[in-house]
Scaffold this motif. Structure first.
Motif, PDB file in Angstrom:
ATOM      1  N   ARG A 143      35.720  -7.391  42.733  1.00 28.37           N
ATOM      2  CA  ARG A 143      37.022  -7.054  43.392  1.00 28.37           C
ATOM      3  C   ARG A 143      36.849  -5.650  43.784  1.00 28.37           C
ATOM      4  N   LEU A 144      36.202  -4.814  43.111  1.00 29.40           N
ATOM      5  CA  LEU A 144      35.874  -3.330  43.415  1.00 29.40           C
ATOM      6  C   LEU A 144      34.791  -3.275  44.342  1.00 29.40           C
ATOM      7  N   SER A 145      34.901  -2.425  45.215  1.00 30.00           N
ATOM      8  CA  SER A 145      33.949  -2.079  46.066  1.00 30.00           C
ATOM      9  C   SER A 145      33.162  -0.793  45.711  1.00 30.00           C
ATOM     10  N   ILE A 146      32.113  -0.836  44.981  1.00 27.85           N
ATOM     11  CA  ILE A 146      31.406   0.219  44.280  1.00 27.85           C
ATOM     12  C   ILE A 146      30.017   0.914  45.058  1.00 27.85           C
ATOM     13  N   THR A 147      30.308   2.059  45.402  1.00 25.35           N
ATOM     14  CA  THR A 147      29.130   2.935  45.994  1.00 25.35           C
ATOM     15  C   THR A 147      27.996   3.371  44.886  1.00 25.35           C
ATOM     16  N   VAL A 148      26.679   3.006  45.141  1.00 30.30           N
ATOM     17  CA  VAL A 148      25.500   3.850  44.190  1.00 30.30           C
ATOM     18  C   VAL A 148      25.332   4.816  44.927  1.00 30.30           C
ATOM     19  N   SER A 166      14.262   8.698  34.346  1.00 33.06           N
ATOM     20  CA  SER A 166      13.567   9.367  33.755  1.00 33.06           C
ATOM     21  C   SER A 166      11.939   9.687  33.926  1.00 33.06           C
ATOM     22  N   PRO A 167      11.190  10.506  33.463  1.00 37.14           N
ATOM     23  CA  PRO A 167       9.856  10.629  33.835  1.00 37.14           C
ATOM     24  C   PRO A 167       8.951   9.591  33.751  1.00 37.14           C
ATOM     25  N   ASP A 168       9.175   8.857  32.699  1.00 38.55           N
ATOM     26  CA  ASP A 168       8.615   7.583  32.360  1.00 38.55           C
ATOM     27  C   ASP A 168       9.107   6.306  33.107  1.00 38.55           C
ATOM     28  N   LEU A 169      10.117   6.397  33.656  1.00 42.45           N
ATOM     29  CA  LEU A 169      10.705   5.451  34.656  1.00 42.45           C
ATOM     30  C   LEU A 169      11.275   4.207  33.602  1.00 42.45           C
ATOM     31  N   LYS A 170      11.635   4.676  32.527  1.00 41.54           N
ATOM     32  CA  LYS A 170      12.263   3.609  31.639  1.00 41.54           C
ATOM     33  C   LYS A 170      13.855   3.590  31.621  1.00 41.54           C
ATOM     34  N   ILE A 171      14.328   4.670  32.131  1.00 37.44           N
ATOM     35  CA  ILE A 171      15.974   4.616  32.142  1.00 37.44           C
ATOM     36  C   ILE A 171      16.214   5.230  33.245  1.00 37.44           C
ATOM     37  N   ALA A 172      17.118   4.498  34.074  1.00 38.22           N
ATOM     38  CA  ALA A 172      17.789   5.059  35.451  1.00 38.22           C
ATOM     39  C   ALA A 172      19.259   5.233  35.378  1.00 38.22           C
ATOM     40  N   THR A 173      19.633   6.312  35.635  1.00 40.08           N
ATOM     41  CA  THR A 173      21.063   6.791  35.558  1.00 40.08           C
ATOM     42  C   THR A 173      21.548   6.630  36.941  1.00 40.08           C
ATOM     43  N   LEU A 174      22.481   5.631  37.129  1.00 37.89           N
ATOM     44  CA  LEU A 174      23.032   5.376  38.388  1.00 37.89           C
ATOM     45  C   LEU A 174      24.526   6.217  38.404  1.00 37.89           C
ATOM     46  N   TYR A 175      24.535   6.718  39.591  1.00 39.65           N
ATOM     47  CA  TYR A 175      25.779   7.741  39.921  1.00 39.65           C
ATOM     48  C   TYR A 175      26.514   6.766  40.849  1.00 39.65           C
ATOM     49  N   LEU A 201      27.201   6.460  35.549  1.00 33.73           N
ATOM     50  CA  LEU A 201      27.984   7.785  35.328  1.00 33.73           C
ATOM     51  C   LEU A 201      28.983   7.790  36.810  1.00 33.73           C
ATOM     52  N   ILE A 202      30.349   8.289  36.619  1.00 32.28           N
ATOM     53  CA  ILE A 202      30.853   8.495  37.756  1.00 32.28           C
ATOM     54  C   ILE A 202      30.079   9.473  38.485  1.00 32.28           C
ATOM     55  N   ASP A 203      30.112   9.344  39.791  1.00 33.69           N
ATOM     56  CA  ASP A 203      29.676  10.383  40.793  1.00 33.69           C
ATOM     57  C   ASP A 203      30.662  11.626  41.075  1.00 33.69           C
ATOM     58  N   GLU A 204      30.554  12.826  40.747  1.00 35.49           N
ATOM     59  CA  GLU A 204      31.720  13.625  40.762  1.00 35.49           C
ATOM     60  C   GLU A 204      31.344  14.691  41.992  1.00 35.49           C
ATOM     61  N   THR A 205      30.413  14.382  42.841  1.00 34.16           N
ATOM     62  CA  THR A 205      30.216  15.279  43.994  1.00 34.16           C
ATOM     63  C   THR A 205      31.138  15.379  44.893  1.00 34.16           C
ATOM     64  N   PHE A 206      31.956  14.415  45.217  1.00 28.71           N
ATOM     65  CA  PHE A 206      33.317  14.574  46.053  1.00 28.71           C
ATOM     66  C   PHE A 206      34.273  15.560  45.444  1.00 28.71           C
ATOM     67  N   ASP A 207      34.627  15.175  44.300  1.00 32.86           N
ATOM     68  CA  ASP A 207      35.447  16.064  43.445  1.00 32.86           C
ATOM     69  C   ASP A 207      35.036  17.477  43.786  1.00 32.86           C
TER      70      ASP A 207
END
Length: 136
Positions: A43-48, A54-63, A105-111
């Protein structure tokens, strides 16, 4: 201690950027289609907006940011709760050798943009900027 490109402040590699963009597009599509079987999340419209790997591509942090910036905590909790299903969808729709662990993580760019606009609107800052233009 051995020096590498990351200890010297270099940015992400082309490979990290390419994989991050692939993950961003894929998970954006998955969320927009409502492929995750969680009514609270659907029900939420979420923008990625960005994915950093990470350098080894094992972790992806989504804002991420829910539409309108409301329900931020609810969006993060929903994404965390469905992390395994999101990883499974990512694995099915991409040809990555390893499916990275997902962090949200929450994208705080707009803030930050709003804070910058407010700063430039202040009289003392505008006065200083006008003085700088006169000297140039």
């Amino acid at each position: 201690m051995a020096k590498n490109r990351f200890s010297e402040g270099a940015g992400p590699s082309q490979r990290q950027l390419r994989v991050g963009e692939l993950i961003r597009r894929t998970l954006s599509d998955v969320l927009n289609r409502g492929d995750i079987h969680d009514p609270d999340l659907n029900r939420l419209s979420i923008t990625v907006s960005e994915v950093r790997t990470s350098p080894d591509l094992k972790i992806a942090t989504l804002y991420v940011l829910p539409l309108g910036g409301n329900n931020r905590e609810e969006a993060i909790q929903g994404l965390k709760r469905n992390k395994h299903e999101l990883r499974r969808a990512l694995s099915k729709e991409t040809t990555l050798k390893f499916t990275p662990d997902l962090r949200f993580l929450i994208d705080e760019t707009f803030d930050r943009l709003d804070e910058t606009r407010e700063l430039f609107a202040r009289d003392d800052v505008r006065r200083d900027l006008d003085e700088g233009e006169d000297e140039a």
